[in-house]
Write a protein that holds these residues in place. Structure first.
Motif, PDB file in Angstrom:
ATOM      1  N   SER A 195       8.151   5.044 -10.935  1.00  8.26           N
ATOM      2  CA  SER A 195       7.649   6.509 -11.715  1.00  8.26           C
ATOM      3  C   SER A 195       8.389   7.396 -11.789  1.00  8.26           C
ATOM      4  O   SER A 195       7.797   8.301 -10.424  1.00  8.26           O
ATOM      5  CB  SER A 195       6.480   5.386 -12.311  1.00  8.26           C
ATOM      6  OG  SER A 195       5.742   6.526 -13.463  1.00  8.26           O
ATOM      7  N   HIS A 196       8.032   8.164 -12.309  1.00  6.10           N
ATOM      8  CA  HIS A 196       8.553   9.454 -12.346  1.00  6.10           C
ATOM      9  C   HIS A 196       7.703  10.672 -13.369  1.00  6.10           C
ATOM     10  O   HIS A 196       7.548  11.844 -13.354  1.00  6.10           O
ATOM     11  CB  HIS A 196      10.199  10.484 -12.338  1.00  6.10           C
ATOM     12  CG  HIS A 196      10.682  10.300 -11.429  1.00  6.10           C
ATOM     13  ND1 HIS A 196      11.744   8.897 -11.417  1.00  6.10           N
ATOM     14  CD2 HIS A 196      11.404  10.876 -10.446  1.00  6.10           C
ATOM     15  CE1 HIS A 196      12.257   8.876 -10.030  1.00  6.10           C
ATOM     16  NE2 HIS A 196      12.267  10.397  -9.274  1.00  6.10           N
ATOM     17  N   ASP A 228       0.564  -0.942   0.294  1.00  4.86           N
ATOM     18  CA  ASP A 228       0.389   0.492  -0.405  1.00  4.86           C
ATOM     19  C   ASP A 228       1.304   1.205  -0.185  1.00  4.86           C
ATOM     20  O   ASP A 228       1.683   1.438   0.388  1.00  4.86           O
ATOM     21  CB  ASP A 228      -0.551   0.436   1.056  1.00  4.86           C
ATOM     22  CG  ASP A 228      -1.736   1.217   1.006  1.00  4.86           C
ATOM     23  OD1 ASP A 228      -2.430   1.995   0.330  1.00  4.86           O
ATOM     24  OD2 ASP A 228      -2.485   1.366   2.512  1.00  4.86           O
ATOM     25  N   ALA A 229       0.336   2.151  -1.229  1.00  7.66           N
ATOM     26  CA  ALA A 229       0.845   3.255  -0.701  1.00  7.66           C
ATOM     27  C   ALA A 229       0.874   4.482  -0.226  1.00  7.66           C
ATOM     28  O   ALA A 229       0.665   5.462  -1.524  1.00  7.66           O
ATOM     29  CB  ALA A 229       1.958   3.347  -2.040  1.00  7.66           C
ATOM     30  N   THR A 230      -0.916   4.336  -0.515  1.00  6.43           N
ATOM     31  CA  THR A 230      -1.754   5.403   0.087  1.00  6.43           C
ATOM     32  C   THR A 230      -1.253   6.654   0.510  1.00  6.43           C
ATOM     33  O   THR A 230      -1.872   7.599   0.246  1.00  6.43           O
ATOM     34  CB  THR A 230      -2.987   4.342   0.257  1.00  6.43           C
ATOM     35  OG1 THR A 230      -3.604   3.706  -0.822  1.00  6.43           O
ATOM     36  CG2 THR A 230      -3.766   6.267  -0.141  1.00  6.43           C
ATOM     37  N   ALA A 231      -0.719   6.128   1.251  1.00  5.12           N
ATOM     38  CA  ALA A 231      -0.305   7.032   2.516  1.00  5.12           C
ATOM     39  C   ALA A 231       0.855   8.135   1.938  1.00  5.12           C
ATOM     40  O   ALA A 231       0.769   9.117   2.705  1.00  5.12           O
ATOM     41  CB  ALA A 231       0.007   6.079   4.043  1.00  5.12           C
ATOM     42  N   LEU A 232       1.353   7.931   1.604  1.00  9.12           N
ATOM     43  CA  LEU A 232       2.732   8.089   0.445  1.00  9.12           C
ATOM     44  C   LEU A 232       1.624   9.400  -0.798  1.00  9.12           C
ATOM     45  O   LEU A 232       3.545   9.504  -1.362  1.00  9.12           O
ATOM     46  CB  LEU A 232       4.078   7.416  -0.032  1.00  9.12           C
ATOM     47  CG  LEU A 232       4.041   6.445   1.352  1.00  9.12           C
ATOM     48  CD1 LEU A 232       5.181   5.855   1.383  1.00  9.12           C
ATOM     49  CD2 LEU A 232       4.696   7.394   3.044  1.00  9.12           C
ATOM     50  N   GLY A 251      13.311   6.891   2.332  1.00  6.23           N
ATOM     51  CA  GLY A 251      12.546   7.518   1.122  1.00  6.23           C
ATOM     52  C   GLY A 251      11.657   7.243   0.129  1.00  6.23           C
ATOM     53  O   GLY A 251      11.104   5.637   0.680  1.00  6.23           O
ATOM     54  N   PRO A 252      10.522   8.110   0.050  1.00  7.22           N
ATOM     55  CA  PRO A 252       9.536   6.989  -0.901  1.00  7.22           C
ATOM     56  C   PRO A 252       9.354   6.192  -1.694  1.00  7.22           C
ATOM     57  O   PRO A 252       9.027   5.006  -1.291  1.00  7.22           O
ATOM     58  CB  PRO A 252       8.547   8.715  -1.148  1.00  7.22           C
ATOM     59  CG  PRO A 252       9.715   9.874  -0.423  1.00  7.22           C
ATOM     60  CD  PRO A 252      10.388   9.643  -0.215  1.00  7.22           C
ATOM     61  N   VAL A 253      10.076   6.260  -2.333  1.00  6.45           N
ATOM     62  CA  VAL A 253      10.727   5.777  -3.258  1.00  6.45           C
ATOM     63  C   VAL A 253      10.967   3.957  -3.208  1.00  6.45           C
ATOM     64  O   VAL A 253      10.576   3.643  -3.483  1.00  6.45           O
ATOM     65  CB  VAL A 253      11.537   5.940  -4.711  1.00  6.45           C
ATOM     66  CG1 VAL A 253      11.555   5.256  -6.117  1.00  6.45           C
ATOM     67  CG2 VAL A 253      11.045   7.452  -4.881  1.00  6.45           C
TER      68      VAL A 253
END
Length: 404
Positions: free
Chosen positions: A300-301, A232-236, A367-369
């Motif tokens: 992705s960027h 899950d990456a929703t919080a970020l 870090g987020p990535v």
């Protein structure tokens, strides 16, 4: 959507209530997340929002399941939605007076989490009372599909309204929660709950014991727990939208809506073409692709690629949701559905809210990535392990009760 389902008045009331409560929750999530990050600039603070929402589910697990099986589930849901309306109204007033602080947002998240802890198992246990067993998989797909419509429009709507001010978002969500409560309060009488167990230790722990003894259900809900907990990456999303993809609150709203776009498309497909064969392997394949999409999003960027990855992620999650929900409801007698749904909600809540905390904590450290990529890899590892540990789930051919 099947006309035979929508022709049922109680089912329409249920859909209306789910529509407005989903709109409210998603809009509130955008406003609280964006405002928290604006106040603190901290990934860890975003993760704590998830903990504040999940803690009540963990604290009240045994109680909420017993409440769902002992009392009128319609009234339980309606009361919870009324409490959510009150919290949103208080947030609107506090924001308008410029008195909102991170602490106030944590308290609001805890209150909303408490209401949802009681609301969710009762709402889940209501669905089988409104349709036949044969209609249940389609009813779950239809209900989930309409909820995904709200999840698509809710975050985007919340992001755009946030441009007016956070108080405007909170006020809108309060109105929507009030409409949801009214829809549930006026839900026509449905098939009565056949058994209302007394409050004993045995009945309180009944849901946990039932799931533990049925490996099909245990495997399905635990797969969702660990896969989504890691992936899950929703919080970020506030960090990715602002610092990596360089967009604003509107962009975050669109990104938050993207998984729902995929889920909605898949729910329409499953409502028309229910899964009939190889449901176990399909579920594992969907969760594996969920992990791959998470990795793509993390690397992705490009706003477009990130959006596409989230759409795929949402479609895969919907397959898992329909299979898991159908297995839980069809394999559980009505007298146990509230308690089993309460335990299932803990797994789902842990994968969502606790997953947000895990993402925020990992992002603060790595870090987020890297946090998102490692989470996606973890999801793939979970799929491989669960296929080995729960071979009966892998071999499951159909959703029918007792199917091999």
């Amino acid at each position: 959507m099947e006309l035979s389902l929508l022709a049922l008045r109680p089912f329409r009331h249920l859909l209306a209530s789910r529509l407005f409560t989903a709109l409210s929750y998603q809009m509130l999530a955008v406003a609280v997340g964006w405002q928290m990050y604006a106040l603190t600039h901290s990934a860890f603070s975003l993760g704590l929002i998830g903990i504040a929402q999940f803690a009540p589910q963990l604290l009240f697990t045994l109680v909420v399941g017993h409440v769902a099986d002992r009392y009128d589930r319609r009234r339980v849901v309606a009361i919870c939605q009324t409490l959510e309306f009150i919290v949103a109204a208080v947030l609107a007033a506090a924001s308008l007076a410029e008195q909102l602080s991170p602490t106030a947002l944590y308290i609001a998240a805890f209150c909303i989490g408490t209401a949802r802890a009681f609301e969710t198992p009762s709402l889940q246990a209501l669905v089988p009372s409104l349709v036949t067993e044969a209609q249940l998989p389609q009813a779950l797909a239809t209900s989930s599909g309409l909820m995904q419509v709200a999840i698509i429009t809710g975050p985007a709507l919340g992001g755009f309204i946030y441009a007016v001010g956070p108080d405007a978002v909170y006020l809108t969500t309060a109105i929507f929660w009030l409409v949801a409560a009214i829809s549930m309060f006026t839900l026509p009488l449905v098939r009565k709950q056949e058994h209302r167990p007394p409050a004993t230790l045995e009945s309180l722990f009944g849901g946990i014991r039932y799931i533990r003894e049925r490996r099909i259900i245990l495997g399905a809900i635990s797969l969702d727990l660990f896969a989504v907990l890691l992936g899950d990456a929703t919080a970020l999303l506030p960090i990715f939208a602002r610092d990596i993809l360089h967009t604003g609150a509107w962009g975050m709203g669109i990104l938050r809506s993207a998984p729902a776009i995929g889920a909605l498309s898949m729910s329409f497909y499953l409502a028309r073409r229910p899964l009939r064969q190889h449901v176990g392997k399909i579920m594992f394949g969907a969760v594996g692709l969920f992990g791959v999409a998470t990795i793509v999003f993390g690397l992705s960027h490009s706003f477009g690629i990130s959006l596409a990855a989230l759409v795929v992620l949402g479609a895969c999650d919907m397959i898992s949701v329909v299979v898991r929900s159908s297995l839980v409801q069809l394999e559980t007698p009505d007298a146990m559905r509230g308690r089993v749904s309460a335990v299932s909600s803990i797994f789902i809540g842990a994968s969502n809210q606790l997953g947000e905390f895990e993402s925020g904590t990992t992002a603060a450290l790595l870090g987020p990535v890297p946090a998102v990529v490692v989470g996606g890899i973890g999801t793939l590892i979970v799929v491989a392990l669960w296929m080995r540990w729960f071979p009966e789930l892998t071999r499951r051919q159909s959703l029918a009760v007792g199917a091999d």
